[in-house]
Design a protein around this motif. Structure first.
Motif, PDB file in Angstrom:
ATOM      1  N   ASN A 112       0.854  -1.190   0.000  1.00 51.51           N
ATOM      2  CA  ASN A 112       0.000   0.000   0.000  1.00 51.51           C
ATOM      3  C   ASN A 112       0.887   1.236   0.000  1.00 51.51           C
ATOM      4  N   PHE A 113       0.494   2.225  -0.817  1.00 48.09           N
ATOM      5  CA  PHE A 113       1.240   3.479  -0.925  1.00 48.09           C
ATOM      6  C   PHE A 113       0.244   4.639  -0.870  1.00 48.09           C
ATOM      7  N   ALA A 114       0.402   5.520   0.105  1.00 46.17           N
ATOM      8  CA  ALA A 114      -0.474   6.683   0.216  1.00 46.17           C
ATOM      9  C   ALA A 114       0.213   7.910  -0.384  1.00 46.17           C
ATOM     10  N   PRO A 115      -0.580   8.865  -0.897  1.00 46.57           N
ATOM     11  CA  PRO A 115       0.018  10.111  -1.382  1.00 46.57           C
ATOM     12  C   PRO A 115       0.812  10.851  -0.311  1.00 46.57           C
ATOM     13  N   SER A 116       0.574  10.546   0.959  1.00 47.85           N
ATOM     14  CA  SER A 116       1.328  11.159   2.053  1.00 47.85           C
ATOM     15  C   SER A 116       2.759  10.622   2.133  1.00 47.85           C
ATOM     16  N   ALA A 117       3.052   9.523   1.434  1.00 47.73           N
ATOM     17  CA  ALA A 117       4.325   8.785   1.452  1.00 47.73           C
ATOM     18  C   ALA A 117       4.329   7.685   2.507  1.00 47.73           C
ATOM     19  N   SER A 118       3.215   7.507   3.232  1.00 49.32           N
ATOM     20  CA  SER A 118       3.099   6.356   4.128  1.00 49.32           C
ATOM     21  C   SER A 118       2.964   5.097   3.284  1.00 49.32           C
ATOM     22  N   TRP A 119       3.359   3.974   3.864  1.00 45.77           N
ATOM     23  CA  TRP A 119       3.325   2.718   3.115  1.00 45.77           C
ATOM     24  C   TRP A 119       3.090   1.556   4.074  1.00 45.77           C
ATOM     25  N   ALA A 120       2.730   0.427   3.503  1.00 44.55           N
ATOM     26  CA  ALA A 120       2.558  -0.806   4.265  1.00 44.55           C
ATOM     27  C   ALA A 120       2.889  -1.977   3.350  1.00 44.55           C
ATOM     28  N   ALA A 121       3.308  -3.090   3.946  1.00 42.94           N
ATOM     29  CA  ALA A 121       3.620  -4.303   3.185  1.00 42.94           C
ATOM     30  C   ALA A 121       3.274  -5.516   4.029  1.00 42.94           C
ATOM     31  N   TYR A 122       2.594  -6.477   3.403  1.00 41.38           N
ATOM     32  CA  TYR A 122       2.136  -7.676   4.093  1.00 41.38           C
ATOM     33  C   TYR A 122       2.433  -8.907   3.246  1.00 41.38           C
ATOM     34  N   ALA A 123       2.611 -10.041   3.913  1.00 44.03           N
ATOM     35  CA  ALA A 123       2.800 -11.328   3.231  1.00 44.03           C
ATOM     36  C   ALA A 123       1.653 -12.247   3.631  1.00 44.03           C
ATOM     37  N   PHE A 124       1.064 -12.919   2.656  1.00 45.63           N
ATOM     38  CA  PHE A 124      -0.017 -13.876   2.878  1.00 45.63           C
ATOM     39  C   PHE A 124       0.415 -15.231   2.341  1.00 45.63           C
ATOM     40  N   THR A 125       0.001 -16.294   3.004  1.00 41.85           N
ATOM     41  CA  THR A 125       0.343 -17.650   2.557  1.00 41.85           C
ATOM     42  C   THR A 125      -0.639 -18.168   1.522  1.00 41.85           C
ATOM     43  N   ALA A 126      -1.866 -17.637   1.512  1.00 37.07           N
ATOM     44  CA  ALA A 126      -2.918 -17.994   0.563  1.00 37.07           C
ATOM     45  C   ALA A 126      -3.983 -16.904   0.658  1.00 37.07           C
ATOM     46  N   TYR A 127      -5.060 -17.046  -0.094  1.00 35.88           N
ATOM     47  CA  TYR A 127      -6.124 -16.049  -0.134  1.00 35.88           C
ATOM     48  C   TYR A 127      -6.552 -15.632   1.268  1.00 35.88           C
ATOM     49  N   ARG A 128      -6.206 -14.407   1.649  1.00 32.83           N
ATOM     50  CA  ARG A 128      -6.531 -13.799   2.944  1.00 32.83           C
ATOM     51  C   ARG A 128      -6.105 -14.638   4.146  1.00 32.83           C
ATOM     52  N   ALA A 129      -5.107 -15.482   3.971  1.00 36.15           N
ATOM     53  CA  ALA A 129      -4.646 -16.368   5.055  1.00 36.15           C
ATOM     54  C   ALA A 129      -3.197 -16.049   5.420  1.00 36.15           C
ATOM     55  N   GLY A 130      -2.895 -16.168   6.705  1.00 31.16           N
ATOM     56  CA  GLY A 130      -1.523 -16.029   7.176  1.00 31.16           C
ATOM     57  C   GLY A 130      -0.942 -14.643   7.032  1.00 31.16           C
ATOM     58  N   GLY A 131      -1.769 -13.616   6.987  1.00 34.98           N
ATOM     59  CA  GLY A 131      -1.270 -12.258   6.805  1.00 34.98           C
ATOM     60  C   GLY A 131      -0.380 -11.800   7.943  1.00 34.98           C
ATOM     61  N   ARG A 132       0.762 -11.225   7.572  1.00 36.99           N
ATOM     62  CA  ARG A 132       1.708 -10.693   8.558  1.00 36.99           C
ATOM     63  C   ARG A 132       2.486  -9.558   7.898  1.00 36.99           C
ATOM     64  N   ASP A 133       3.080  -8.710   8.730  1.00 38.05           N
ATOM     65  CA  ASP A 133       3.931  -7.647   8.180  1.00 38.05           C
ATOM     66  C   ASP A 133       5.081  -8.276   7.407  1.00 38.05           C
ATOM     67  N   LEU A 134       5.379  -7.708   6.255  1.00 36.50           N
ATOM     68  CA  LEU A 134       6.503  -8.159   5.442  1.00 36.50           C
ATOM     69  C   LEU A 134       7.721  -7.316   5.817  1.00 36.50           C
ATOM     70  N   ALA A 135       8.781  -7.985   6.297  1.00 38.44           N
ATOM     71  CA  ALA A 135      10.021  -7.274   6.618  1.00 38.44           C
ATOM     72  C   ALA A 135      10.698  -6.872   5.316  1.00 38.44           C
TER      73      ALA A 135
END
Length: 178
Positions: free
Chosen positions: A82-105
């Motif tokens: 995810n990238f916002a026009p503010s320059a904030s961002w986020a990153a996640y890793a999933f093992t399958a469809y909406r499963a195992g979501g965690r922050d991506l280092a």
């Protein structure tokens, strides 16, 4: 050579009239992925986060933000950025469809956003280390909030039903391995 695609509004949440969204995608020799989102429309009618210092933040998808979902080959594991026009961002890793979501280092992506009266351009460079190797399938999307707080969901391809950028049918752009 960049590939340019047009995002389309979800039929149930079209969002503000007169908005057009495109994304140019390029994969660099070092494996990095460069995404250049362009929103054309009346910025006065939209809620665009103000520029700020880059920071990792959850919940960006609740307001105007650009997104990329990246899957290696046929998955099922994938990553969400995810990238916002503010320059904030986020990153996640999933093992399958909406499963195992965690922050991506990962190191912070390079994000640049320029606004003008007729829209904004947001460019994000994801380092190769943040991406799976080989052939990639991408789901490209943008959440657009108008000045009244209504949210529209735009994507290269929408899955059937309510807006769902995580759905495997949304991974519509294929890039060869680097």
């Amino acid at each position: 050579m960049p590939v340019s695609v047009e995002l389309r509004p979800h039929p149930d949440t079209a969002g503000p009239a007169g908005v057009r969204l495109t994304v140019a995608v390029a994969r660099e020799a070092d494996g990095a992925l460069v995404l250049s989102y362009r929103l054309a429309g009346d910025l006065a009618a939209l809620a665009i986060p103000a520029p700020a210092a880059p920071e990792r933040r959850d919940g960006l998808w609740r307001h105007t933000c650009c997104e990329a979902f990246v899957m290696a080959g046929d998955g099922p594991a994938y990553r969400e950025f995810n990238f916002a026009p503010s320059a904030s961002w986020a990153a996640y890793a999933f093992t399958a469809y909406r499963a195992g979501g965690r922050d991506l280092a990962m190191p912070a992506p390079d994000i640049a956003c320029r606004t003008r009266a007729d829209g904004f351009e947001l460019s994000a460079r994801l380092p190769g280390i943040a991406l799976p190797g080989g052939r990639l399938r991408l789901g490209l999307s943008t959440v657009v909030e108008d000045a009244a707080g209504r949210v529209g969901y735009w994507a290269l391809r929408h899955a059937p039903g309510k807006p769902d950028f995580h759905h495997p049918d949304s991974f519509a752009l294929e890039l060869p391995g680097s």
